[in-house]
Write a protein that holds these residues in place. Structure first.
Motif, mmCIF file in Angstrom:
data_model
loop_
_atom_site.group_PDB
_atom_site.id
_atom_site.type_symbol
_atom_site.label_atom_id
_atom_site.label_comp_id
_atom_site.label_asym_id
_atom_site.label_seq_id
_atom_site.Cartn_x
_atom_site.Cartn_y
_atom_site.Cartn_z
ATOM 1 N N VAL A 51 2.095 -3.004 -4.112
ATOM 2 C CA VAL A 51 2.968 -1.823 -4.109
ATOM 3 C C VAL A 51 2.799 -1.085 -5.440
ATOM 4 O O VAL A 51 2.845 -1.691 -6.504
ATOM 5 C CB VAL A 51 4.439 -2.219 -3.908
ATOM 6 C CG1 VAL A 51 5.322 -0.982 -3.889
ATOM 7 C CG2 VAL A 51 4.604 -3.021 -2.619
ATOM 8 N N THR A 52 2.579 0.221 -5.366
ATOM 9 C CA THR A 52 2.391 1.030 -6.563
ATOM 10 C C THR A 52 3.713 1.691 -6.958
ATOM 11 O O THR A 52 4.378 2.311 -6.114
ATOM 12 C CB THR A 52 1.345 2.131 -6.318
ATOM 13 O OG1 THR A 52 0.104 1.525 -5.974
ATOM 14 C CG2 THR A 52 1.165 2.996 -7.560
ATOM 15 N N PHE A 53 4.083 1.539 -8.233
ATOM 16 C CA PHE A 53 5.279 2.213 -8.744
ATOM 17 C C PHE A 53 4.858 3.421 -9.573
ATOM 18 O O PHE A 53 4.094 3.295 -10.524
ATOM 19 C CB PHE A 53 6.129 1.249 -9.572
ATOM 20 C CG PHE A 53 7.043 0.405 -8.733
ATOM 21 C CD1 PHE A 53 8.382 0.742 -8.605
ATOM 22 C CD2 PHE A 53 6.558 -0.708 -8.054
ATOM 23 C CE1 PHE A 53 9.237 -0.026 -7.807
ATOM 24 C CE2 PHE A 53 7.394 -1.476 -7.266
ATOM 25 C CZ PHE A 53 8.739 -1.142 -7.140
ATOM 26 N N LEU A 54 5.361 4.588 -9.187
ATOM 27 C CA LEU A 54 5.049 5.834 -9.869
ATOM 28 C C LEU A 54 6.179 6.160 -10.846
ATOM 29 O O LEU A 54 7.323 6.369 -10.426
ATOM 30 C CB LEU A 54 4.906 6.969 -8.855
ATOM 31 C CG LEU A 54 4.621 8.361 -9.427
ATOM 32 C CD1 LEU A 54 3.236 8.416 -10.049
ATOM 33 C CD2 LEU A 54 4.763 9.419 -8.328
ATOM 34 N N ASN A 80 0.807 -1.229 0.000
ATOM 35 C CA ASN A 80 0.000 0.000 0.000
ATOM 36 C C ASN A 80 0.838 1.276 0.000
ATOM 37 O O ASN A 80 0.310 2.368 0.265
ATOM 38 C CB ASN A 80 -0.969 0.015 1.192
ATOM 39 C CG ASN A 80 -1.871 -1.202 1.197
ATOM 40 O OD1 ASN A 80 -2.428 -1.578 0.156
ATOM 41 N ND2 ASN A 80 -2.008 -1.832 2.350
ATOM 42 N N LYS A 81 2.119 1.148 -0.297
ATOM 43 C CA LYS A 81 2.974 2.334 -0.423
ATOM 44 C C LYS A 81 3.235 2.623 -1.904
ATOM 45 O O LYS A 81 3.057 1.774 -2.772
ATOM 46 C CB LYS A 81 4.315 2.106 0.289
ATOM 47 C CG LYS A 81 4.202 1.825 1.777
ATOM 48 C CD LYS A 81 3.608 2.986 2.535
ATOM 49 C CE LYS A 81 3.797 2.854 4.040
ATOM 50 N NZ LYS A 81 3.159 1.645 4.606
ATOM 51 N N THR A 82 3.659 3.860 -2.171
ATOM 52 C CA THR A 82 3.987 4.282 -3.531
ATOM 53 C C THR A 82 5.494 4.490 -3.639
ATOM 54 O O THR A 82 6.098 5.195 -2.816
ATOM 55 C CB THR A 82 3.266 5.594 -3.884
ATOM 56 O OG1 THR A 82 1.854 5.383 -3.817
ATOM 57 C CG2 THR A 82 3.636 6.054 -5.299
ATOM 58 N N VAL A 122 6.162 10.499 -2.502
ATOM 59 C CA VAL A 122 6.226 9.033 -2.519
ATOM 60 C C VAL A 122 6.848 8.604 -1.202
ATOM 61 O O VAL A 122 7.528 9.389 -0.529
ATOM 62 C CB VAL A 122 7.064 8.503 -3.706
ATOM 63 C CG1 VAL A 122 6.409 8.842 -5.030
ATOM 64 C CG2 VAL A 122 8.492 9.032 -3.655
#
Length: 341
Positions: free
Chosen positions: A170-173, A141-143, A189
């Protein structure tokens, strides 16, 4: 008399042919007026402190002694370096071995590796104190900010499996590399993809708040993964192995000197790359020592073995990063070129 003149003329032609042959290197490239073979080399990524060893080899004449006139150009990541070497725009380059394996399992490029710069992967997720990441279990749940296709992003599913988390959580920006330290410092982030040696740079970017970096090294969970490797074309490795060995040995001499004297290596980098922050470069190179020669490592500098390469492949297959049987050790490394004890 006429016969004598003909013989002399013939000898002159043969002499010119011999000179012409000698001025061409064994890779088919024209040598310079000094007889040195012109070589294009790509760093793994930009000209950070971690790349100093190539400039050390240049400054101390190791390339010249081996017969090379080397032009060093900043690379832009493993996959780009692979493609440039494969296409002939560069002769040698540096890239992360795991990313090389994953890429070659999906896309057949005419490249191989000839030795290792790091005996352990330097890939990592990096955060700052207070942003909610203190261990791998905090990642869901982190970016995470990172460049698409970067080593850290490509390897993340393998790391996630090793530490017991769902990579999809996990989100990759997508973020350009130069802006990653500031992006993290701003709190937009919670983490960024970064090599472990990036710690001094990250902390410097946060100098107003003086927070310590939190580093989650992939190599801690995946100790069998190599770090950066020396890349060349498969035809070069096959047709001109002596050239590849000479270049590799010269580069590794620069690496050994960098290992022995990181402060001196940072100063040499500053000479060739004037905008180098020498203090940051020195700190990077001191961190890198443990990845060039980790605790317990007793092989030659640049060492690579078939058994360990197979372990890496098996790990990637088990993590579904590559398909079963997609690559074999000989598809990734030319072991006959690797440094020997």
């Amino acid at each position: 008399m006429r016969l004598r003149r003909s013989v002399i003329a013939l000898m002159a032609v043969l002499g010119l042919a011999l000179v012409s042959a000698c001025n061409n290197d064994d890779g088919g490239k024209q040598a310079g007026g000094d007889g040195l073979q012109k070589v294009n080399y790509l760093t793994s990524f930009n000209t950070f402190g971690r790349e100093a060893y190539a400039y050390v080899a240049l400054e101390k004449g190791y390339f010249k002694d081996a017969g090379f006139d080397v032009k060093i150009t900043p690379g832009s990541g493993t996959v780009d370096v692979m493609k440039l070497v494969a296409g002939g725009q560069a002769d040698y380059g540096i890239g992360d071995f795991t990313a090389i394996a994953i890429t070659l399992a999906k896309q057949k490029l005419p490249i191989t590796t000839a030795g290792m710069i790091h005996q352990r992967s330097m890939a990592a997720i990096m955060s700052l104190e207070g942003l909610g990441i203190n261990s791998p279990k905090d990642l869901p749940n982190k970016t995470i900010g990172d460049q698409p296709g970067s080593t850290n992003t490509v390897m993340f599913p393998v790391y996630a499996k090793a530490v017991g988390i769902d990579p999809a959580s996990v989100t990759f920006l997508p973020s350009p590399p130069p802006g990653l330290p500031a992006l993290l410092a701003s709190g937009k982030v919670q983490g960024i993809g970064q090599f472990v040696v990036g710690q001094p740079l990250i902390e410097k970017a946060d100098k107003d708040k003086h927070r310590k970096a939190v580093v989650l090294p992939y190599g801690k969970a995946l100790p069998d993964l190599y770090g950066n490797a020396i890349i060349t074309r498969t035809d070069m490795a096959k047709d001109h192995p002596d050239q590849v060995k000479k270049f590799t040995n010269a580069l590794l001499k620069g690496l050994q000197d960098t290992y022995d004297d990181p402060d001196g290596a940072a100063e040499i980098l500053k000479k060739y790359v004037p905008n180098t922050d020498v203090d940051v470069a020195k700190a990077e190179l001191k961190i890198m020592k443990d990845y060039i020669k980790p605790a317990g490592f007793d092989g030659p500098l640049g060492d690579v073995t078939q058994e360990r390469v197979q372990k890496v492949i098996s790990l990637l297959e088990e993590s579904n990063a590559i398909g079963k049987g997609a690559v074999k050790p000989e598809d990734l490394v030319t072991l006959s070129l690797a440094p020997k004890s």
